[in-house]
Design an enzyme around this catalytic site. Structure first.
Site, PDB file in Angstrom:
ATOM      1  N   SER A 225       0.908  -1.211  -0.047  1.00 23.90           N
ATOM      2  CA  SER A 225       0.071   0.014  -0.047  1.00 23.90           C
ATOM      3  C   SER A 225       0.813   1.255   0.052  1.00 23.90           C
ATOM      4  O   SER A 225       1.740   1.507   0.930  1.00 23.90           O
ATOM      5  CB  SER A 225      -0.767   0.057   1.266  1.00 23.90           C
ATOM      6  OG  SER A 225      -1.833  -1.090   1.152  1.00 23.90           O
TER       7      SER A 225
ATOM      8  N   GLY B 238      -1.396   4.706  -4.368  1.00 22.58           N
ATOM      9  CA  GLY B 238      -1.924   3.523  -5.061  1.00 22.58           C
ATOM     10  C   GLY B 238      -1.485   2.259  -4.446  1.00 22.58           C
ATOM     11  O   GLY B 238      -1.035   2.418  -3.351  1.00 22.58           O
TER      12      GLY B 238
ATOM     13  N   GLY C  73      -5.968  -0.020   5.066  1.00 20.43           N
ATOM     14  CA  GLY C  73      -5.116  -0.738   4.638  1.00 20.43           C
ATOM     15  C   GLY C  73      -5.641  -2.260   4.964  1.00 20.43           C
ATOM     16  O   GLY C  73      -5.431  -3.324   4.148  1.00 20.43           O
ATOM     17  N   ASP C  74      -6.342  -2.386   6.112  1.00 19.60           N
ATOM     18  CA  ASP C  74      -7.036  -3.706   6.569  1.00 19.60           C
ATOM     19  C   ASP C  74      -8.154  -4.004   5.378  1.00 19.60           C
ATOM     20  O   ASP C  74      -8.359  -5.308   5.008  1.00 19.60           O
ATOM     21  CB  ASP C  74      -7.534  -3.613   7.736  1.00 19.60           C
ATOM     22  CG  ASP C  74      -6.410  -3.252   8.756  1.00 19.60           C
ATOM     23  OD1 ASP C  74      -5.163  -3.789   8.460  1.00 19.60           O
ATOM     24  OD2 ASP C  74      -6.840  -2.507   9.786  1.00 19.60           O
TER      25      ASP C  74
ATOM     26  N   GLY D  61      -0.371   4.566   0.077  1.00 23.31           N
ATOM     27  CA  GLY D  61      -1.317   5.495   0.357  1.00 23.31           C
ATOM     28  C   GLY D  61      -2.072   6.066  -0.749  1.00 23.31           C
ATOM     29  O   GLY D  61      -2.722   5.328  -1.619  1.00 23.31           O
TER      30      GLY D  61
END
Length: 315
Positions: free
Chosen positions: A220, A225, A251-252, A222
């Site tokens: 990830s 992309g 992110g999860d 942020g």
């Protein structure tokens, strides 16, 4: 079914405040209480996507009981591991301008018997699981090699495993060849020991994690992309986001989207990007449902923009 393992879960209290002034009385304009921990968030996102999940987590004291009740209310099956210490309580202060200040407690210290019971509970819950997602920090009492042991046991049982952690726990687990690891840019930079300034830097770092043992890397970046690097190649995914409300758990949510879409290839990356983009447009740690997703806003390409400068370079 996706089995999640959260060794250090939490009870998360989020307060919305106009601004944060040190030494002053700050009156909250909103409050919410959520079950927390990266694996818990993955289970919440999997459930929101309409898929079955079981959450394995050590729980103790009144905070642990409340975490179990909150998950049960969301229709999430919990496989609790009773511990003597109370589950940690975390606090997040969300300011009106989008700045988020988090205070994370260290959590309880697990005894040797509790450590083994946690592994045994994962073993008992593993049959029938398509994936085991191991996520978050390790509590006191678990050595950095604990995740490596869990990866080895999962593979011995024939189950694929996804790992989202950092530091020594990540590096040691790589030796057991987890099927996918999901670092963010900061974790990726820490793992390779150098800053990342461009998308190309992130690609090289992901390739190094694969050389150390990871079978695939879902990174990830942020707002810049996400990357997927595996045996078949490298893909880069982005999505249009109209307005960011909260990045808590985004992110999860991405990892959940990746796993529910099969956990491999550009199609799974597109799902990960769609889930992450939807999550940041929702309040707090609310997880997106299929109705919230906008697949048309997602672009996935094998033409990776290696020279693109990261908007938030990783130190």
């Amino acid at each position: 079914m996706i089995l999640t393992v959260t060794p250090n879960p939490s009870l998360d209290r989020t307060y919305e405040v106009p601004s944060l002034d040190r030494g002053e009385v700050v009156r909250a304009t909103g409050e919410r209480v959520d079950p927390g921990g990266k694996g818990v968030n993955v289970s919440r996102a999997v459930t929101a996507a309409g898929r079955r999940t079981v959450a394995v987590l050590p729980l103790g004291g009144a905070p642990g009981a409340l975490v179990a009740d909150l998950l049960d209310a969301q229709g999430i099956e919990v496989a609790p591991v009773p511990i003597t210490g109370p589950t940690r309580s975390n606090i997040a202060l969300a300011e009106a301008d989008g700045v988020l200040t988090k205070i994370n407690a260290p959590g309880p210290e697990l005894t040797p018997a509790e450590r083994e019971l946690l592994l045994e509970t994962v073993r008992r819950q593993s049959p029938g699981a398509d994936w085991i997602a191991c996520c978050g920090s390790l509590p006191r009492g678990l050595a950095p090699s604990w995740y490596a042991d869990l990866v080895a046991r999962a593979h011995a049982a024939g189950v694929r495993i996804a790992l989202d952690t950092s530091g020594p726990a990540l590096l040691r687990a790589l030796r057991e060849r987890p099927d996918v690891v999901k670092p963010n840019a900061e974790v990726l930079a820490e793992a390779v020991g150098r800053p990342l300034a461009t998308v190309g830097d992130a690609v090289k770092a992901a390739e190094e994690l694969r050389e150390l043992g990871a079978r695939s890397v879902l990174a990830s970046l942020g707002a810049d992309g996400q990357l997927l690097v595996d045996d078949a190649g490298t893909w880069f995914g982005t999505a249009r986001v109209d307005a960011v409300r909260s990045n808590v758990g985004a992110g999860d949510s991405s990892l959940a989207g990746f796993l529910v879409a099969g956990g491999t290839g550009p199609g799974a990356l597109a799902s990960a990007v769609a889930h992450g983009a939807a999550a940041v447009q929702l309040p707090g740690s609310v997880m997106p449902t299929p109705h919230d997703l906008d697949p048309a806003a997602v672009t996935v390409t094998a033409e990776v923009p290696v020279d693109r400068v990261l908007g938030e370079p990783a130190p």
